[in-house]
Design an enzyme around this catalytic site. Sequence first.
Site, short mmCIF file in Angstrom:
data_model
loop_
_atom_site.label_atom_id
_atom_site.label_comp_id
_atom_site.label_asym_id
_atom_site.label_seq_id
_atom_site.Cartn_x
_atom_site.Cartn_y
_atom_site.Cartn_z
N SER A 60 5.48 -1.50 6.70
CA SER A 60 6.44 -1.07 5.68
C SER A 60 5.79 -1.13 4.31
O SER A 60 4.89 -1.96 4.08
CB SER A 60 7.67 -1.98 5.69
N LYS A 67 5.76 -7.89 7.43
CA LYS A 67 5.09 -6.60 7.64
C LYS A 67 3.65 -6.66 7.13
O LYS A 67 2.76 -6.00 7.69
CB LYS A 67 5.87 -5.49 6.95
N TYR A 110 10.91 -10.15 4.83
CA TYR A 110 10.66 -9.00 5.70
C TYR A 110 9.33 -8.36 5.32
O TYR A 110 8.50 -8.06 6.18
CB TYR A 110 11.81 -8.01 5.55
#
Length: 250
Positions: A142, A159, A155
């Site tokens: 991401s 990633k 998050y």
Amino acid sequence: MHRFEGKTAIVTGASRGIGLGIARRLVDEGAKVVITARNQNALDEAVETLGGPDRALAVAGHSDDVAHQAETVERAIDVFGSADLLVNNTGINPVFGPMMELSLAAARKIVEVNCLAALSWVQQAYQAWMKTHGGAIVNLSSVAGVKPAPGIGFYGASKAMLTHITQELAVELGPNLRVNAVAPAVVKTKFASALYEGREDQVAAAYPLGRLGVPEDIGSVVAFLLSEDAAWLTGQLLVVDGGITLTGGV
């Protein structure tokens, strides 16, 4: 194009959204696909959109369940004859907010699903098929893992870890197995809806290409990385973001 004729791909988290978009592109180019997700009914519907059981097989389960991973790889080989391609698309982000308020239990679960499960999927596919026959793998990272992303910081950290895992695997598994990653910006899916719903025009205005992504934008890039057109690419992270990281956004 029929770049994947005679190949079997496993795509995790593929009952909808980016995963389904990737699976559809691979089927369109000749692959048989095995798709996973938690909901059997959603998977069954996805199989029909992919051309039915002659083209696609659904295996329901939790992405971080090693037994589910092993069963999926085994069924790919039993039903379609191989497990040549793997796309680690499953990812979770159950929390939003500053990391100072982050539940450590939630953080552990994010790492478990976004990083350790992806590694385990590679281990399963490698031992069952790719160690002997080679193949190609793409992990879904991401842009949140490329630069800070307030609100989804952990998050993003997971990633970034997945990107590093990708690079390590590329070094370890060459020359017969290539491992790359893709880093999307905001793609119009249910997973990302909180980032744009009700203000899509405002969010899209920051993108040099003037729009948010759609699953097909990611599917085409993943297909390229899995294909022999990318035969001299491994350990790379391709940012697919409509140009947003050029202007300081995520």
